[in-house]
Write a protein that holds these residues in place. Structure first.
Motif, PDB file in Angstrom:
ATOM      1  N   MET A 148       6.442 -11.333   5.811  1.00 40.80           N
ATOM      2  CA  MET A 148       5.907 -10.423   4.823  1.00 40.80           C
ATOM      3  C   MET A 148       5.214  -9.287   5.553  1.00 40.80           C
ATOM      4  SD  MET A 148       6.163 -12.297   1.896  1.00 40.80           S
ATOM      5  CE  MET A 148       5.027 -11.379   0.959  1.00 40.80           C
ATOM      6  N   SER A 149       5.525  -8.070   5.132  1.00 37.98           N
ATOM      7  CA  SER A 149       4.875  -6.942   5.778  1.00 37.98           C
ATOM      8  C   SER A 149       4.683  -5.813   4.788  1.00 37.98           C
ATOM      9  CB  SER A 149       5.714  -6.457   6.963  1.00 37.98           C
ATOM     10  OG  SER A 149       6.971  -6.002   6.516  1.00 37.98           O
ATOM     11  N   GLY A 150       3.621  -5.064   4.999  1.00 40.77           N
ATOM     12  CA  GLY A 150       3.333  -3.901   4.173  1.00 40.77           C
ATOM     13  C   GLY A 150       1.883  -3.878   3.739  1.00 40.77           C
ATOM     14  N   PRO A 151       1.377  -2.681   3.429  1.00 44.21           N
ATOM     15  CA  PRO A 151      -0.043  -2.518   3.109  1.00 44.21           C
ATOM     16  C   PRO A 151      -0.494  -3.249   1.845  1.00 44.21           C
ATOM     17  CG  PRO A 151       1.174  -0.476   2.695  1.00 44.21           C
ATOM     18  CD  PRO A 151       2.104  -1.414   3.392  1.00 44.21           C
ATOM     19  N   LEU A 152       0.415  -3.490   0.914  1.00 45.50           N
ATOM     20  CA  LEU A 152       0.035  -4.125  -0.346  1.00 45.50           C
ATOM     21  C   LEU A 152      -0.053  -5.650  -0.232  1.00 45.50           C
ATOM     22  CD1 LEU A 152      -0.493  -3.047  -3.278  1.00 45.50           C
ATOM     23  CD2 LEU A 152       1.838  -3.771  -3.794  1.00 45.50           C
ATOM     24  N   CYS A 153       0.546  -6.209   0.801  1.00 43.61           N
ATOM     25  CA  CYS A 153       0.608  -7.675   0.932  1.00 43.61           C
ATOM     26  C   CYS A 153      -0.771  -8.322   0.858  1.00 43.61           C
ATOM     27  CB  CYS A 153       1.281  -8.076   2.237  1.00 43.61           C
ATOM     28  SG  CYS A 153       3.029  -7.646   2.331  1.00 43.61           S
ATOM     29  N   ASP A 154      -1.783  -7.648   1.446  1.00 40.92           N
ATOM     30  CA  ASP A 154      -3.129  -8.217   1.480  1.00 40.92           C
ATOM     31  C   ASP A 154      -3.723  -8.404   0.097  1.00 40.92           C
ATOM     32  OD1 ASP A 154      -2.924  -8.194   4.184  1.00 40.92           O
ATOM     33  OD2 ASP A 154      -4.176  -6.404   4.483  1.00 40.92           O
ATOM     34  N   LEU A 155      -3.218  -7.641  -0.882  1.00 41.99           N
ATOM     35  CA  LEU A 155      -3.774  -7.698  -2.235  1.00 41.99           C
ATOM     36  C   LEU A 155      -3.084  -8.737  -3.110  1.00 41.99           C
ATOM     37  CD1 LEU A 155      -4.005  -3.851  -2.853  1.00 41.99           C
ATOM     38  CD2 LEU A 155      -5.780  -5.382  -1.991  1.00 41.99           C
ATOM     39  N   LEU A 156      -2.041  -9.356  -2.598  1.00 45.00           N
ATOM     40  CA  LEU A 156      -1.231 -10.274  -3.397  1.00 45.00           C
ATOM     41  C   LEU A 156      -1.595 -11.722  -3.095  1.00 45.00           C
ATOM     42  CD1 LEU A 156       2.104  -8.304  -3.099  1.00 45.00           C
ATOM     43  CD2 LEU A 156       0.570  -8.437  -5.057  1.00 45.00           C
ATOM     44  N   PRO A 157      -1.204 -12.646  -3.988  1.00 44.65           N
ATOM     45  CA  PRO A 157      -1.558 -14.063  -3.784  1.00 44.65           C
ATOM     46  C   PRO A 157      -1.140 -14.559  -2.399  1.00 44.65           C
ATOM     47  CG  PRO A 157      -0.583 -13.756  -5.953  1.00 44.65           C
ATOM     48  CD  PRO A 157      -0.432 -12.444  -5.222  1.00 44.65           C
TER      49      PRO A 157
END
Length: 171
Positions: free
Chosen positions: A1-10
């Motif tokens: 998993m990669s990308g700036p939004l990943c941290d905000l997801l479950p």
């Protein structure tokens, strides 16, 4: 998993974490990703859930709720979801690619053809990809049963942009 939004997801052991989604069909997995409520509703409204189970898998380029809000006014989106099913299916096909392709598969391919027949140029590196010089992956490589979901920040396809033109209801 990669990308700036990943941290905000479950993540971790939270419901909807990547490991928990791995065995789920795509339309079930989409329900667990809080930034994809519009896309998930569109899949449901269009009757295209079955199209997310390709024999060789499918790659889902799923625009965020923010991307839908930037592209379509609320009235326009409601019209698509409720009345314009053919147009909605056409829009969704712009976001589906045959074969379950990882982010690195997409980038090394250089171009992919959507189920709508549109050729998308893919460039990238460093854990991100740019599609058709319009959309960037913001959290890539969710593996689900028979599919990969890549969350993107722009709605693809040729429908006119009506977002920001008013037509918003008071909340």
């Amino acid at each position: 998993m990669s990308g700036p939004l990943c941290d905000l997801l479950p993540s971790g052991s939270e419901p909807g974490n990547p490991a928990a989604l791995a065995g789920q069909p795509a339309e079930a997995a989409l329900q667990w990703l809080p930034v994809l409520t519009t896309f998930e509703a569109a899949v449901r409204a269009s009757g295209m859930s079955a199209d997310l189970h390709g024999g060789s898998g499918v790659t889902i380029l799923a625009p965020t709720d923010d991307a839908f809000a930037a592209k379509f006014s609320e009235d326009n989106l409601d019209q698509l979801l409720v009345a314009d099913r053919d147009k909605l299916r056409g829009l969704l096909r712009e976001h589906l690619v045959t074969g379950s392709l990882s982010l690195s598969d997409l980038v090394s391919a250089g171009t992919v053809t959507t189920l709508a027949g549109t050729t998308l140029t893919v460039t990238g590196g460093g854990g991100n990809a740019r599609l058709a010089d319009q959309a960037d992956t913001v959290c890539a490589d969710y593996q689900v049963a028979g599919a990969r979901i890549h969350i993107i920040n722009h709605v693809l396809g040729s429908l006119p942009t009506t977002g920001g033109e008013g037509g918003h209801r008071a909340h």
